[in-house]
Design a protein around this motif. Structure first.
Motif, short mmCIF file in Angstrom:
data_model
loop_
_atom_site.label_atom_id
_atom_site.label_comp_id
_atom_site.label_asym_id
_atom_site.label_seq_id
_atom_site.Cartn_x
_atom_site.Cartn_y
_atom_site.Cartn_z
N TRP A 96 0.83 -1.20 0.00
CA TRP A 96 0.00 0.00 0.00
C TRP A 96 0.87 1.26 0.00
N MET A 97 1.96 1.23 0.77
CA MET A 97 2.81 2.41 0.92
C MET A 97 3.46 2.85 -0.38
N VAL A 98 3.84 1.91 -1.23
CA VAL A 98 4.60 2.28 -2.42
C VAL A 98 3.79 3.13 -3.39
N ASP A 99 2.48 3.14 -3.25
CA ASP A 99 1.63 3.94 -4.14
C ASP A 99 1.17 5.25 -3.51
N LEU A 100 1.63 5.55 -2.29
CA LEU A 100 1.21 6.79 -1.65
C LEU A 100 1.88 7.99 -2.32
N GLY A 101 1.12 9.04 -2.47
CA GLY A 101 1.66 10.28 -3.02
C GLY A 101 2.27 11.14 -1.91
N TYR A 102 3.11 12.06 -2.32
CA TYR A 102 3.83 12.92 -1.36
C TYR A 102 2.88 13.66 -0.43
N TYR A 103 1.73 14.06 -0.91
CA TYR A 103 0.79 14.85 -0.10
C TYR A 103 -0.22 13.98 0.64
N ASP A 104 -0.10 12.69 0.51
CA ASP A 104 -0.98 11.78 1.25
C ASP A 104 -0.63 11.85 2.73
N ALA A 105 -1.65 11.84 3.59
CA ALA A 105 -1.42 11.93 5.04
C ALA A 105 -0.56 10.77 5.57
N TRP A 106 -0.63 9.62 4.90
CA TRP A 106 0.11 8.45 5.35
C TRP A 106 1.49 8.32 4.70
N TYR A 107 1.89 9.31 3.91
CA TYR A 107 3.18 9.24 3.21
C TYR A 107 4.34 9.06 4.19
N ARG A 108 4.26 9.68 5.35
CA ARG A 108 5.30 9.52 6.37
C ARG A 108 4.87 8.55 7.48
N LYS A 109 3.59 8.53 7.80
CA LYS A 109 3.09 7.65 8.86
C LYS A 109 3.24 6.18 8.51
N GLY A 110 2.93 5.83 7.25
CA GLY A 110 3.00 4.44 6.82
C GLY A 110 4.40 3.85 6.97
N PRO A 111 5.42 4.51 6.40
CA PRO A 111 6.77 3.99 6.56
C PRO A 111 7.24 3.96 8.02
N ASP A 112 6.85 4.96 8.80
CA ASP A 112 7.23 4.95 10.23
C ASP A 112 6.63 3.75 10.94
N LEU A 113 5.37 3.47 10.66
CA LEU A 113 4.69 2.31 11.25
C LEU A 113 5.36 1.02 10.78
N HIS A 114 5.63 0.93 9.48
CA HIS A 114 6.26 -0.25 8.89
C HIS A 114 7.63 -0.52 9.53
N ARG A 115 8.44 0.51 9.66
CA ARG A 115 9.78 0.36 10.25
C ARG A 115 9.69 -0.03 11.72
N SER A 116 8.80 0.64 12.46
CA SER A 116 8.68 0.35 13.90
C SER A 116 8.26 -1.09 14.13
N ILE A 117 7.25 -1.54 13.41
CA ILE A 117 6.79 -2.93 13.56
C ILE A 117 7.88 -3.89 13.10
N GLY A 118 8.60 -3.54 12.04
CA GLY A 118 9.69 -4.39 11.55
C GLY A 118 10.79 -4.58 12.58
N ILE A 119 11.17 -3.51 13.28
CA ILE A 119 12.20 -3.63 14.33
C ILE A 119 11.68 -4.49 15.47
N LEU A 120 10.42 -4.30 15.87
CA LEU A 120 9.85 -5.13 16.94
C LEU A 120 9.77 -6.58 16.50
N LEU A 121 9.46 -6.81 15.23
CA LEU A 121 9.43 -8.18 14.70
C LEU A 121 10.80 -8.83 14.78
N PHE A 122 11.84 -8.04 14.53
CA PHE A 122 13.21 -8.56 14.66
C PHE A 122 13.44 -9.06 16.09
N LEU A 123 12.99 -8.30 17.08
CA LEU A 123 13.15 -8.70 18.48
C LEU A 123 12.33 -9.96 18.78
#
Length: 187
Positions: free
Chosen positions: A34-61
């Motif tokens: 879903w994130m790869v199709d977000l436009g620069y002005y989309d509200a989730w343009y920064r929130k999506g990747p932040d959520l993805h990275r945070s969950i990814g780090i927790l998944l590593f743990l």
């Protein structure tokens, strides 16, 4: 049911870790698509990747804890009804899933940290860059991440189909053991 695995069954900790990781991987995959199709002005343009990275780090743990738990509480023996090739493929598939998960998580981390920045995890803590600024690393890590994630999803799908084959066609307890259900067969 017990917390630890025994020779016949998975314990609740292994079952919980398995399904937590499975649901998280599917969720991260969907979020990533879903994130790869977000436009620069989309509200989730920064929130999506932040959520993805945070969950990814927790998944590593969680995956690190899962491997530690596997060492502390080994999985039950394979069922006697399984063919030798099924046992070999099952072991190879499990270790490939673990390997692909770690490749996906490390490459995902390297995508973000390749510019020398740390990765914030829900603003709880930050994981610093281990590489510093490395030109071109983001692209290489991105390619590896994409290949690892698609391979992981395909292999996880085959893993699920194999579990359904054991449950519906072979009518053995392979899937029932990972669902915490009572066993059909007397071992």
């Amino acid at each position: 049911m017990q917390l630890r695995n025994n020779s016949q069954r998975y314990g609740w900790i292994s079952i919980g870790l398995h399904w937590l990781v499975a649901m998280t991987v599917v969720g991260l995959f969907a979020l990533g698509l879903w994130m790869v199709d977000l436009g620069y002005y989309d509200a989730w343009y920064r929130k999506g990747p932040d959520l993805h990275r945070s969950i990814g780090i927790l998944l590593f743990l969680v995956m690190s804890a899962r491997l530690l738990w596997r060492w502390i509480s080994p999985p039950p023996a394979t069922l006697a009804t399984h063919q030798r090739w099924e046992v070999i493929l099952g072991h190879l598939a499990h270790w490939a899933l673990y390997g692909l998960l770690f490749v996906a998580m490390v490459s995902g981390y390297l995508i973000t940290s390749a510019d020398g920045s740390s990765v914030s995890v829900f603003n709880w803590f930050a994981v610093p860059s281990i590489t510093g600024h490395r030109s071109g690393l983001e692209e290489i890590a991105g390619d590896i991440h994409e290949i690892a994630v698609w391979s992981l999803i395909i292999l996880a799908g085959l893993h699920a189909l194999a579990a359904l084959k054991h449950h519906l066609l072979d009518r053995d307890d392979t899937l029932r053991r990972m669902l915490g259900m009572s066993l059909r067969q007397i071992p």
